[in-house]
Structures are given as structure tokens and as C-alpha cells.
Design a protein around this motif. Structure first.
Motif, PDB file in Angstrom:
ATOM      1  N   THR A 376       0.830  -1.196   0.000  1.00 41.40           N
ATOM      2  CA  THR A 376       0.000   0.000   0.000  1.00 41.40           C
ATOM      3  C   THR A 376       0.872   1.257   0.000  1.00 41.40           C
ATOM      4  OG1 THR A 376      -1.803  -1.108   1.130  1.00 41.40           O
ATOM      5  CG2 THR A 376      -1.729   1.286   1.320  1.00 41.40           C
ATOM      6  N   LYS A 377       0.400   2.259  -0.784  1.00 45.94           N
ATOM      7  CA  LYS A 377       1.054   3.566  -0.770  1.00 45.94           C
ATOM      8  C   LYS A 377       0.063   4.611  -0.281  1.00 45.94           C
ATOM      9  CE  LYS A 377       3.066   0.941  -3.835  1.00 45.94           C
ATOM     10  NZ  LYS A 377       2.409  -0.261  -4.387  1.00 45.94           N
ATOM     11  N   THR A 378       0.577   5.581   0.419  1.00 44.97           N
ATOM     12  CA  THR A 378      -0.195   6.752   0.791  1.00 44.97           C
ATOM     13  C   THR A 378       0.140   7.882  -0.157  1.00 44.97           C
ATOM     14  OG1 THR A 378      -0.229   6.132   3.122  1.00 44.97           O
ATOM     15  CG2 THR A 378      -0.651   8.436   2.610  1.00 44.97           C
ATOM     16  N   LYS A 399      -7.143   5.597  -6.802  1.00 45.77           N
ATOM     17  CA  LYS A 399      -6.452   4.510  -6.106  1.00 45.77           C
ATOM     18  C   LYS A 399      -6.967   3.191  -6.661  1.00 45.77           C
ATOM     19  CE  LYS A 399      -9.523   4.034  -2.079  1.00 45.77           C
ATOM     20  NZ  LYS A 399      -9.587   4.038  -0.594  1.00 45.77           N
ATOM     21  N   SER A 427      -3.211  12.189   2.475  1.00 47.99           N
ATOM     22  CA  SER A 427      -2.867  10.928   3.139  1.00 47.99           C
ATOM     23  C   SER A 427      -4.048   9.974   3.269  1.00 47.99           C
ATOM     24  CB  SER A 427      -2.280  11.215   4.521  1.00 47.99           C
ATOM     25  OG  SER A 427      -3.203  11.944   5.307  1.00 47.99           O
ATOM     26  N   LYS A 430      -5.147   5.861  -0.121  1.00 49.00           N
ATOM     27  CA  LYS A 430      -4.208   4.756   0.031  1.00 49.00           C
ATOM     28  C   LYS A 430      -4.600   3.621  -0.895  1.00 49.00           C
ATOM     29  CE  LYS A 430      -3.234   5.649   4.940  1.00 49.00           C
ATOM     30  NZ  LYS A 430      -3.222   5.052   6.307  1.00 49.00           N
ATOM     31  N   GLY A 453       4.580   9.276  -3.241  1.00 44.29           N
ATOM     32  CA  GLY A 453       3.840   8.281  -2.481  1.00 44.29           C
ATOM     33  C   GLY A 453       4.680   7.708  -1.350  1.00 44.29           C
ATOM     34  N   VAL A 456       4.193   2.093   2.602  1.00 51.28           N
ATOM     35  CA  VAL A 456       3.985   1.879   4.040  1.00 51.28           C
ATOM     36  C   VAL A 456       4.692   0.628   4.560  1.00 51.28           C
ATOM     37  CG1 VAL A 456       1.770   3.054   3.929  1.00 51.28           C
ATOM     38  CG2 VAL A 456       1.849   0.583   3.692  1.00 51.28           C
ATOM     39  N   ASP A 465      -0.924  -5.744   4.310  1.00 53.61           N
ATOM     40  CA  ASP A 465      -2.127  -4.920   4.259  1.00 53.61           C
ATOM     41  C   ASP A 465      -3.062  -5.424   3.177  1.00 53.61           C
ATOM     42  OD1 ASP A 465       0.510  -3.174   3.408  1.00 53.61           O
ATOM     43  OD2 ASP A 465      -0.934  -3.411   1.765  1.00 53.61           O
TER      44      ASP A 465
END
Length: 465
Positions: A376-378, A399, A427, A430, A453, A456, A465
Motif C-alpha cells: 500500500t502507498k499513501t 487509487k 494521506s 491509500k 507516495g 507503508v 495490508d
């Protein structure tokens, strides 16, 4: 936790790509490149719009052909057809020049030696020299639907009594079909009952289109004409072919093909095949050409696909219902609608507006994995780079390939060599893939973008995740 990763592009010239998954699109390419000019090498630049040519015709029917012609005295003409009536269209009028032929059929026309030959289903071949249509002399075929000029000879085809025959005139004389003067005819010997559906010529060859195959003829005279099967793929639409100079294009069931001489290439395969295959009714495809721009119009869906055919860059254009198109010697690009409340001829690729409507452009980035697809990226921040003067731009966030429904507006400086804008604090967005769409109204150029990005998952860990 994790680290900040940047991905971006500073040269948005790759155009729209549909032949690979959205996460495999290149950084200088787009999932969506809408209403952009694929010929521009500076960045994602809003396409030009259209302006009406002349006045309305109140009939409200489809335009069944348009032909631009410059006589050798320098006089410019545009002729068109509605139902069964042919018109000379000018800036101030639609002047009838003749009536005849099957209603609603598309006419074909070609000039040779200062004479325009005009043909359509159900009508004997005609000539036009600026006043009214008149019967073509010199014992041409009794009927023709298609006309083209190759090696200074007029070629006619589409006689229902001889559906696989094309007839050619004496050199530089469209009104002489005497064999002793090097006129003649060629009949396909292996057509299997398939009828000719179109003719077009380049400087190097004459193409004859059938529903299931295409033949190519080369040579300079009847003594060395040679005709061969080019491909066992045929023409899918009555309006699906065009030529200019050295090259011709035609629409088939599976692709758009380019032909130069006897060389054939599929121009949809590398980047745009899925989009082309998804066109629901390919019998409503029309092709037009202006310089390096090939316009593939799906007039059943009011949409076009614009290609810089020398660079292989595509873009989608909205609000395009052009059934017929033609380009004049001065590169004025004429087009006629597939019906409407009024009938109009338009000049394409000419102004900053579509009539009186501003043009909205879009560029959507690839779905970005930031080097770690399963983590996962924020969405930490975004910066966009434009040519100064670009209008207010809406940034919409994605996303995992779907819109989040979240967007923000940014503005740019109007002077200087570069203009930057950005947003941070996203933020809440995600996903394994994150992305961005930029949308603006009016003329302008977007140079590039950068997305930051936060991955996480730390190095050495397995994403959970």
C-alpha cells in the motif's frame, strides 16, 4: 514507516495507450488523453477546435459526402450532397448543382485536368466545372460509385452490372475511355463474388477495397500495370478509407492499416488495439487526414481518435460526429455531420473553440506502483508543471484504478517560462496503485507531473495490508 518515492514525467508526449494494462502504461503516456493534440511535441496540449463553414442548410439530414477542389485557375470550391441533391457550398449559400442517384448514398469525386468527375450509386458518371453537373462523355461505365486518379488516369468502379471491374481513362482525359488511347479496364479474377467497395490512390499505388480483401495495383501504364492481393482483410465501412501523398489508410474489422506502395502496417496494434476493437459499430467509422494527423471517427458514438501517424501517438476527441471529411490543397479540413436539426459543413483543427464551446482537456497518469506493486502507498503530494497561462486545472485522485471522488483545483502563473503548482496532505488516499487525472478548459499545455507516495512497508518486510 516506509519511505517517500517519487514518480513522474516532464514530457507528456506519449499519448493515450489502451493495449496494455493501466499499471503498465509508460510515465509519459496516459490512460486517458482526451481532447489533446497528438502532434504536439511540447507536452499535453489542448487540441484545436472547429468553425462552421458557410451557413446552415435547414434540411437536418446527414451530409453524404464533401469534396474540396481547387481548380488550376486558383478558384476554391466545396461540393456536398444531401439525400439526392448535390450542392456547391460557399460562405453564403448552398447552391443546387444537380439531382440524382440513390438517396442517402455517399458520393465520390476526383479531379483530373481541371475537370471534377462525380459518381454515386444509381447515377451515370457526371462532371462538374463550377456550374451544374453534366454527363461524363467518352463512353465511361454506365454507373460508378467510386472515383480516383492514379498515374494521370481517371479510375471508376462500382457498376452493379460489373461489380469487380474498374475502368480507367486515357491519360489526362477523364472523358476518353477508348482502348486505342490506352484506356481500358481490369476485372478481379478471384473475387469470389465480393464487390468493390472503394478506390483510393497514392503516388505509388491504387488500392481497390472489397469487404474481405484489398488489392494493390502499381505501374505507370497499361503495359506494366500489376495487381496483387495486398491482404485478406477488407474494408469495414463505406467511409473508412483515405489517402494523402505517399500513404493511404483503411479501417478493417481488426485494425486500421497504413499502406505505402505495397508496404502494409497495422497502426493500431502497439498502443490502441483494445480501443479500436471496442468500437461497437465499425460500419460507422470514417477516416480523414490533414498533414500528419489521421482522424478515426466513430460517428455512431460521436467520438474520434486522433493519431499523429508518423510518431504513433493517439488521443481521444469528444463531440465528433463526422460522417464525411476532406482536406483542401490549402489544408483546410472540411467535415459533415451524421444528421442533426440542421445540416452544416465545418472546418476542423482551426480555432480554440468547438463552435462557441470551450474545449475541456484531460490527462490521466498510469496507475503507479512506486516500485512495490503489492504494498500500500499513501498519496503524499503531487506537483504539476505547465506552460504559463494554462487555466485552472482540476486534480482528481485515483487509487487501485478507481476515482476516489476527491479533487482539488490549482492555478498557474501567466508569465515566465515555467509554472508549477501542487498539493500535499492527501494521506487519506491509500492503495496498491495510486494515480492522478488533470483536467483544464481552453487552450494550454501541461508539461509534466510528479506524484510522491509513501510506501507503508519497510524494506525487508512482507506487505500484510
Amino acid at each position: 514507516m516506509g519511505k517517500i518515492v517519487r514518480e513522474g514525467s516532464e514530457l507528456l508526449t506519449g499519448g493515450e495507450v489502451s493495449s496494455v494494462p493501466p499499471h503498465a502504461v509508460g510515465l509519459n503516456e496516459a490512460i486517458t488523453a482526451e481532447n489533446l493534440d497528438p502532434r504536439d511535441t511540447q507536452g499535453a496540449t489542448t487540441r484545436k477546435g472547429r468553425a462552421q463553414f458557410g451557413i446552415d442548410n435547414g434540411s437536418g439530414v446527414a451530409v453524404d459526402g464533401v469534396k474540396a477542389w481547387t481548380r488550376d485557375a486558383g478558384t476554391d470550391y466545396v461540393i456536398s450532397r444531401l439525400a439526392t441533391t448535390f450542392y456547391h457550398v460557399s460562405a453564403v449559400s448552398w447552391a443546387s448543382i444537380g439531382i440524382g442517384g440513390t438517396s442517402g448514398e455517399i458520393f465520390s469525386a476526383a479531379p483530373l485536368n481541371n475537370v471534377m468527375v462525380v459518381v454515386v450509386d444509381g447515377l451515370a458518371p457526371q462532371t462538374w466545372s463550377g456550374v451544374n453537373l453534366a454527363a461524363l462523355g467518352g463512353t465511361p461505365p454506365a454507373e460508378a460509385k467510386y472515383a480516383a486518379v492514379y498515374v494521370s488516369k481517371m479510375w471508376l468502379a462500382g457498376d452493379d452490372a460489373n461489380p469487380q471491374t474498374k475502368t480507367f481513362s486515357a491519360t489526362n482525359n477523364p472523358a476518353d475511355y477508348t482502348t486505342a488511347n490506352d484506356a481500358g479496364s481490369i476485372t478481379t479474377q478471384d473475387g469470389g463474388g465480393d464487390s468493390i467497395r472503394g478506390l483510393t490512390a497514392t503516388r505509388q499505388s491504387l488500392l481497390t477495397f472489397y469487404r474481405n480483401f484489398v488489392d494493390v495495383l502499381t505501374g505507370d501504364s497499361p503495359f506494366d500495370f500489376r495487381e496483387d492481393r495486398l491482404i485478406n482483410r477488407g474494408l469495414v465501412s463505406k467511409t473508412g478509407y483515405v489517402s494523402a501523398g505517399e500513404v493511404a489508410f483503411f479501417a478493417s474489422d481488426d485494425a486500421i492499416y497504413a499502406v505505402a506502395g505495397r508496404a502494409l502496417s497495422d497502426i493500431t496494434g502497439q498502443k490502441f488495439r483494445k480501443t479500436y476493437l471496442d468500437i461497437a459499430d465499425k460500419s460507422k467509422i470514417s477516416l480523414g487526414i490533414k498533414g500528419d494527423l489521421l482522424l478515426v471517427v466513430d460517428y455512431g458514438a460521436d467520438k474520434a481518435y486522433a493519431l499523429d501517424y508518423k510518431r504513433g501517438v493517439w488521443a481521444s476527441w469528444t463531440g465528433q460526429s463526422w460522417k464525411v471529411m476532406d482536406t483542401a490543397n490549402d489544408q483546410t479540413f472540411y467535415a459533415g455531420h451524421d444528421g442533426g436539426s440542421t445540416t452544416q459543413i465545418w472546418k476542423l483543427d482551426t480555432t480554440t473553440l468547438d463552435g462557441s464551446t470551450a474545449i475541456t482537456a484531460k490527462w490521466r497518469t498510469p496507475d503507479l506502483s512506486m516500485g512495490w506493486p503489492d504494498s500500500t502507498k499513501t498519496f503524499a503530494a503531487v506537483k504539476v508543471h505547465a506552460k504559463p497561462g494554462l487555466g485552472t486545472t482540476t486534480l482528481s485522485y485515483y487509487k487501485n484504478g478507481l476515482s476516489t471522488g476527491s479533487s482539488t483545483d490549482v492555478t498557474f502563473a501567466s508569465t515566465g517560462g515555467h509554472a508549477w503548482a501542487g498539493r500535499s496532505g492527501q494521506s487519506a488516499i491509500k492503495g496498491q496503485q495510486i494515480g492522478l487525472q488533470m483536467q483544464w478548459s481552453g487552450a494550454g499545455t501541461m508539461y509534466g507531473w510528479a506524484i510522491y507516495g509513501q510506501v507503508v512497508t519497510d524494506d525487508g518486510e512482507i506487505p500484510n495490508d
